[in-house]
Scaffold this active site. Structure first.
Site, PDB file in Angstrom:
ATOM      1  N   TRP A 114       0.860  -1.182   0.000  1.00  0.00           N
ATOM      2  CA  TRP A 114       0.000   0.000   0.000  1.00  0.00           C
ATOM      3  C   TRP A 114       0.899   1.235   0.000  1.00  0.00           C
ATOM      4  CZ3 TRP A 114      -0.507   3.830   3.912  1.00  0.00           C
ATOM      5  CH2 TRP A 114      -1.349   4.885   3.494  1.00  0.00           C
ATOM      6  N   GLU A 172      -2.964  -2.927  -2.503  1.00  0.00           N
ATOM      7  CA  GLU A 172      -4.135  -2.330  -1.855  1.00  0.00           C
ATOM      8  C   GLU A 172      -4.451  -0.966  -2.467  1.00  0.00           C
ATOM      9  OE1 GLU A 172      -3.561  -1.626   2.332  1.00  0.00           O
ATOM     10  OE2 GLU A 172      -5.677  -1.126   2.656  1.00  0.00           O
ATOM     11  N   LYS A 223      -6.863   2.610  -2.983  1.00  0.00           N
ATOM     12  CA  LYS A 223      -7.507   3.573  -2.094  1.00  0.00           C
ATOM     13  C   LYS A 223      -8.130   4.693  -2.904  1.00  0.00           C
ATOM     14  CE  LYS A 223      -6.590   5.972   2.229  1.00  0.00           C
ATOM     15  NZ  LYS A 223      -5.805   5.959   3.451  1.00  0.00           N
ATOM     16  N   ASP A 233      -9.662  -2.979   1.072  1.00  0.00           N
ATOM     17  CA  ASP A 233      -9.843  -2.422   2.413  1.00  0.00           C
ATOM     18  C   ASP A 233     -11.253  -1.837   2.474  1.00  0.00           C
ATOM     19  OD1 ASP A 233      -9.926  -0.364   4.517  1.00  0.00           O
ATOM     20  OD2 ASP A 233      -7.782  -0.744   4.746  1.00  0.00           O
ATOM     21  N   HIS A 259     -11.742   1.937   1.892  1.00  0.00           N
ATOM     22  CA  HIS A 259     -11.041   2.605   0.790  1.00  0.00           C
ATOM     23  C   HIS A 259     -11.893   2.896  -0.430  1.00  0.00           C
ATOM     24  CE1 HIS A 259      -6.660   1.749   2.169  1.00  0.00           C
ATOM     25  NE2 HIS A 259      -7.426   2.219   3.123  1.00  0.00           N
ATOM     26  N   HIS A 291      -8.614  -6.237   3.838  1.00  0.00           N
ATOM     27  CA  HIS A 291      -8.331  -5.447   5.025  1.00  0.00           C
ATOM     28  C   HIS A 291      -9.683  -5.110   5.629  1.00  0.00           C
ATOM     29  CE1 HIS A 291      -3.996  -3.718   4.989  1.00  0.00           C
ATOM     30  NE2 HIS A 291      -4.047  -5.010   5.170  1.00  0.00           N
ATOM     31  N   ASP A 349     -12.271   7.104   5.962  1.00  0.00           N
ATOM     32  CA  ASP A 349     -11.453   5.912   6.206  1.00  0.00           C
ATOM     33  C   ASP A 349     -10.861   6.001   7.611  1.00  0.00           C
ATOM     34  OD1 ASP A 349      -9.936   3.623   5.779  1.00  0.00           O
ATOM     35  OD2 ASP A 349      -8.265   4.759   4.933  1.00  0.00           O
ATOM     36  N   ASP A 383     -10.739   3.905  10.170  1.00  0.00           N
ATOM     37  CA  ASP A 383     -10.116   2.738  10.796  1.00  0.00           C
ATOM     38  C   ASP A 383     -10.599   2.489  12.222  1.00  0.00           C
ATOM     39  OD1 ASP A 383      -8.106   1.675   8.726  1.00  0.00           O
ATOM     40  OD2 ASP A 383      -7.679   3.821   8.753  1.00  0.00           O
ATOM     41  N   ASP A 421      -7.602  -4.334   9.668  1.00  0.00           N
ATOM     42  CA  ASP A 421      -6.908  -3.049   9.576  1.00  0.00           C
ATOM     43  C   ASP A 421      -7.714  -1.974  10.298  1.00  0.00           C
ATOM     44  OD1 ASP A 421      -5.279  -0.968   9.015  1.00  0.00           O
ATOM     45  OD2 ASP A 421      -5.689  -0.875   6.861  1.00  0.00           O
TER      46      ASP A 421
HETATM   47  C1  RNT Z   1      -4.040   2.865   4.686  1.00  0.00           C
HETATM   48  C2  RNT Z   1      -4.134   1.422   4.401  1.00  0.00           C
HETATM   49  C3  RNT Z   1      -3.048   0.571   4.980  1.00  0.00           C
HETATM   50  C4  RNT Z   1      -2.660   0.944   6.383  1.00  0.00           C
HETATM   51  C5  RNT Z   1      -1.696  -0.007   7.046  1.00  0.00           C
HETATM   52  C6  RNT Z   1      -1.094   0.572   8.286  1.00  0.00           C
HETATM   53  O1  RNT Z   1      -5.143   3.575   4.298  1.00  0.00           O
HETATM   54  O2  RNT Z   1      -5.386   0.938   4.816  1.00  0.00           O
HETATM   55  O3  RNT Z   1      -3.405  -0.759   4.892  1.00  0.00           O
HETATM   56  O4  RNT Z   1      -3.782   1.090   7.209  1.00  0.00           O
HETATM   57  O5  RNT Z   1      -0.768  -0.416   6.155  1.00  0.00           O
HETATM   58 ZN    ZN Z   2      -5.680  -1.182   4.742  1.00  0.00          ZN
END
Ligand code: RNT
Ligand code: ZN
Length: 419
Positions: free
Chosen positions: A186, A227, A229, A260, A263, A287, A295, A297, A327
């Site tokens: 990523w 990954e 985004k 993810d 994302h 993720h 986003d 998290d 994640d």
């Molecule tokens: C960031 C991505 C990535 C990170 C990690 C820490 O937007 O989701 O995966 O969260 O690598």
């Molecule tokens: Zn991620």
């Protein structure tokens, strides 16, 4: 076994059997699933390179809950507590910044297996697997927002060397642990405001990735994923590694895609993507995260989004083809509890999906009986799922119900509060 748990389980099991569900097979299948816990929840994505912590990359850990892990030993000890409260055998996902450098500065292009041997030995002893992530953020050479797509060839070479080193480390991990290690690429590269050249950075990114992947690595032990985004903080307008970029790159180069949950556009669910992906990829990475308005998290909870992901995996028989990574990084609550809540939620969602009477639902759908389909999906929600889950926890020697919280609190008092 606690008598009450067993008794309630037997009654609950019968309710599912009456619907044609094989509960024993569901529990058996769940025990074969390894979820990859993200190391970075343990210290707010800080890592052990230096004390600067998370800088840049468009991601943000908010909160200042006391007791975060300050070194690898502490992070391993904390993870041990989490693993002891989660049923089943799982994996741990490391970022490159979680190296053990013995107090010396080792730059990202200089890291090697020796800096992660402590992690490998730890994982081996516990029968857990390791996944890996190159770290393309929190570094002076990424502070302008570009890494593998940088127009500065010196910087690009540095980040290519980093990617190569990470793949070699992961291959060694996989070999030593006898279990494939997935490396997730990523890169935060992108522009805050409207670029006039969207193509060149993407072309440089593809080129850099080709260079990284040109080194011969044994795919029995190491797999690469990309990954994508939609946007990040500071890259609101343009992200080089967009969905289409990653999809196209991965498909044309035989790499995995990583989805993810945070994302994409806020109303877009990654659950709906999995069936399509299953037609064109043999394996893929998730993720599992929880975006709240962006986003963000947040810690994964057992909500409709998570249910939908688990249902797609189970209904389409993808459990052997998916690598489930978590994640999230919430620094406002106990970090060990965050791991436990998120992972137990993921497993609950999978178990609930495994307990669906899917054949009869499919029949109704095919015959156009959408009334029965909707009615049954609603009725399933109030079946005695909790009794099956409790039994599964007990069978795996982890606390039943909320009892795990007290274990975390004890550890917090004894260990975390002394840090
Ligand atoms: C960031 C991505 C990535 C990170 C990690 C820490 O937007 O989701 O995966 O969260 O690598
Ligand atoms: Zn991620």
């Amino acid at each position: 076994m606690m008598d009450a748990v067993k008794r309630v389980y037997e009654v609950a099991r019968q309710r599912y059997i009456d619907l044609g569900v094989d509960v024993d097979a569901a529990l058996e299948r769940l025990s074969g699933v390894r979820v990859s816990l993200q190391c970075w929840q343990g210290d707010d994505v800080g890592g052990f390179e230096n004390s600067a912590g998370l800088t840049g990359g468009g991601i943000l850990a908010t909160g200042n809950y006391p007791g975060k892990a300050l070194n690898a030993d502490q992070l391993r000890a904390d993870a041990d507590v989490a693993f002891s409260l989660i049923p089943g055998k799982h994996k741990f996902s490391l970022h490159a910044i979680y190296l053990e450098n013995g107090g010396k500065k080792i730059d990202r292009d200089q890291i090697s297996t020796e800096h992660f041997q402590g992690w490998i030995d730890w994982a081996k002893l516990r029968g857990i697997g390791l996944d890996f992530n190159p770290t393309y953020f929190s570094h002076s050479l990424s502070s302008d927002g570009f890494t593998l797509s940088s127009a500065d060839s010196g910087k690009r070479e540095f980040w290519i060397r980093h990617g190569v080193a990470c793949r070699e480390i992961a291959e060694a991990m996989g070999k030593q642990l006898g279990m494939v290690s997935v490396v997730n690429f990523w890169m935060p590269d992108g522009y805050k405001d409207i670029p006039v050249d969207r193509l060149s950075p993407r072309s440089r990114m593809a080129d850099s990735l080709d260079r990284i992947f040109s080194c011969g690595i044994d795919n029995r032990f190491e797999l690469d994923a990309l990954e994508s985004k939609l946007f990040g903080i500071g890259s609101e307008t343009y992200v080089v590694g967009s969905h289409e970029f990653c999809l196209g790159y991965a498909l044309s180069r035989g790499k995995l895609v990583c989805f993810d949950a945070g994302h994409f556009h806020p109303t877009e669910s990654i659950a709906d993507k999995l069936s399509s992906v299953s037609l064109f990829w043999s394996e893929f990475l998730l993720h599992v995260s929880r975006p709240v308005r962006w986003d963000s998290d947040h810690v994964v909870i057992w909500n409709d989004d998570l249910r939908a992901i688990a249902e797609e995996l189970v209904r389409n028989d993808l459990l052997n083809r998916v690598h489930i990574g978590l994640d999230f990084f919430d620094a406002t609550i106990n970090r060990i509890a965050a791991w436990v809540i998120g992972t137990r939620s993921m497993l609950k969602a999978l178990l609930a999906a495994l307990l669906e009477p899917i054949d009869v639902l499919r029949d109704w759908e095919l015959s156009g009986d959408y009334t029965r389909r909707l009615a049954m999906l609603e009725e399933l929600k109030s079946l005695p799922f909790g009794a099956i889950w409790d039994f599964y926890c007990e069978k795996n020697n982890v606390p039943v119900g909320a009892a795990w919280i007290e274990e975390v609190k004890k550890y917090e008092k004894k260990v975390l509060s002394e840090r």
